[in-house]
Design a protein around this motif. Sequence first.
Motif, short mmCIF file in Angstrom:
data_model
loop_
_atom_site.label_atom_id
_atom_site.label_comp_id
_atom_site.label_asym_id
_atom_site.label_seq_id
_atom_site.Cartn_x
_atom_site.Cartn_y
_atom_site.Cartn_z
N HIS A 192 -0.51 -6.58 3.50
CA HIS A 192 0.78 -6.09 3.01
C HIS A 192 0.93 -4.56 3.09
O HIS A 192 1.98 -4.06 3.49
N ARG A 244 -2.20 -10.19 0.52
CA ARG A 244 -2.26 -8.81 0.04
C ARG A 244 -2.99 -7.86 0.97
O ARG A 244 -2.67 -6.67 1.03
N ARG A 286 4.06 -2.86 4.97
CA ARG A 286 4.98 -2.01 4.19
C ARG A 286 5.12 -0.63 4.84
O ARG A 286 6.23 -0.11 4.97
#
Length: 318
Positions: free
Chosen positions: A7, A4, A11
Amino acid sequence: QRFRDRHPGLRTQYLGAPQARRMGQGRDLYGLRRDGSEFPVEIGLNPVTTDEGSFVLAAIVDITERTRQADALRIANEALERSNIELQRFAYVASHDLQTPMRSIASFVELLQITYHDQLDARAHDWIRRTRESVTQLQTLVRDLLEYSRVDSQAHPFEPVRFDAVVRDAATLLDASIREAGAELVCDELPTVSGDRSQLVQLMLNLLGNALKYRADRPLRVHVSATESVPRGEWVFAVRDNGRGIAARHHHQVFEIFKRLHHHKDIPGTGIGLAVCRRVIHRHGGRIWLESEQGVGSTFLFTIPVHEPAAAPEQPAP
C-alpha cells in the motif's frame, strides 16, 4: 493485512499524479471489521486542493449486498444458460426423431389413396386430402424447428465473410421463386464481416423469402444495402421491399417464435423464420428491427459489429 505491504508504494505512486478514480482498479478490495471478518468495499479517490495543501478524499462503500446480488444473478444466468442448452438439444432431437414417423404417415396415406382410389367416396378423399395437408404442415414446422435449434447447437466458428456473396447464395436458392414472382433484387456494394457463413445465408434466405411471401400486387423490388455506423462500431444492413407492409402495432411481434399475422390458409408458414433471424443476429453481437408502413413496404434492419478480418477468399459467381 495482506494488502498493507504494497500500500505505501501504491499510495506514493497515486500522489505523484493524483486524479479522480477508483482505488485498486482491476482488483477486489476488502475492509476489515472489528471482529476480524472481511467485507468487500469500493473506494473512490478524489484529489482536493485547499489552503492547507493537497488532500485525497476517499469514499468507502460497503458493497456486500451488491456482491451478493451479483453472485445470485451470475448463478441464475448460468442455470438459465444450461436450461437453454438443454432445451435446444431437446428441440433438435425431438424434431429430428419426428421426421421418420411423419414420412411413414405420408407414405401410407398416399398408398391408401392409390390402392383404394375407386373404392372411396368423396368424403373419404376429402379426409385423405386434409390428412396430407396436415402432415405437410407438420413437416414444415419440424424442419423450421430444427433450423431454429441449429443456430446454437450446430454453430460454426466465425470467419471473414463477404456479404455480397451471402446475398448471391441466398438469391440462388430462391431463384425459382424470384423468377415466378418477377421480382427485382438490387444489391449495393456490401462489406466483409466476421461471422458464421451458413447462418448469414440462412438469415438472408429468410428475409428475402419473407419479401417474396408478402409481396403486393405491384412488381416486387428488394434492395439490400449497408452503411457503417462509426460511433457504434457496426455495419447497419437494410433489406427494403415494396410489399404489403406491416401495421405499426405488430412491429414488436414479428420476431417472436410462432407469431403469425396471417392465417395459414392465406399465407403458409410457421412463424419461425424471423425468430431464427433474431437468434442469428444476436449470436453475431448485433440487433435487428423492423421499419414498415402498411401498403407501402417493409425494411428489415440489422447490425453486425465492424471487424478487421483478413481478406475473404474469392467466391465464384453463381
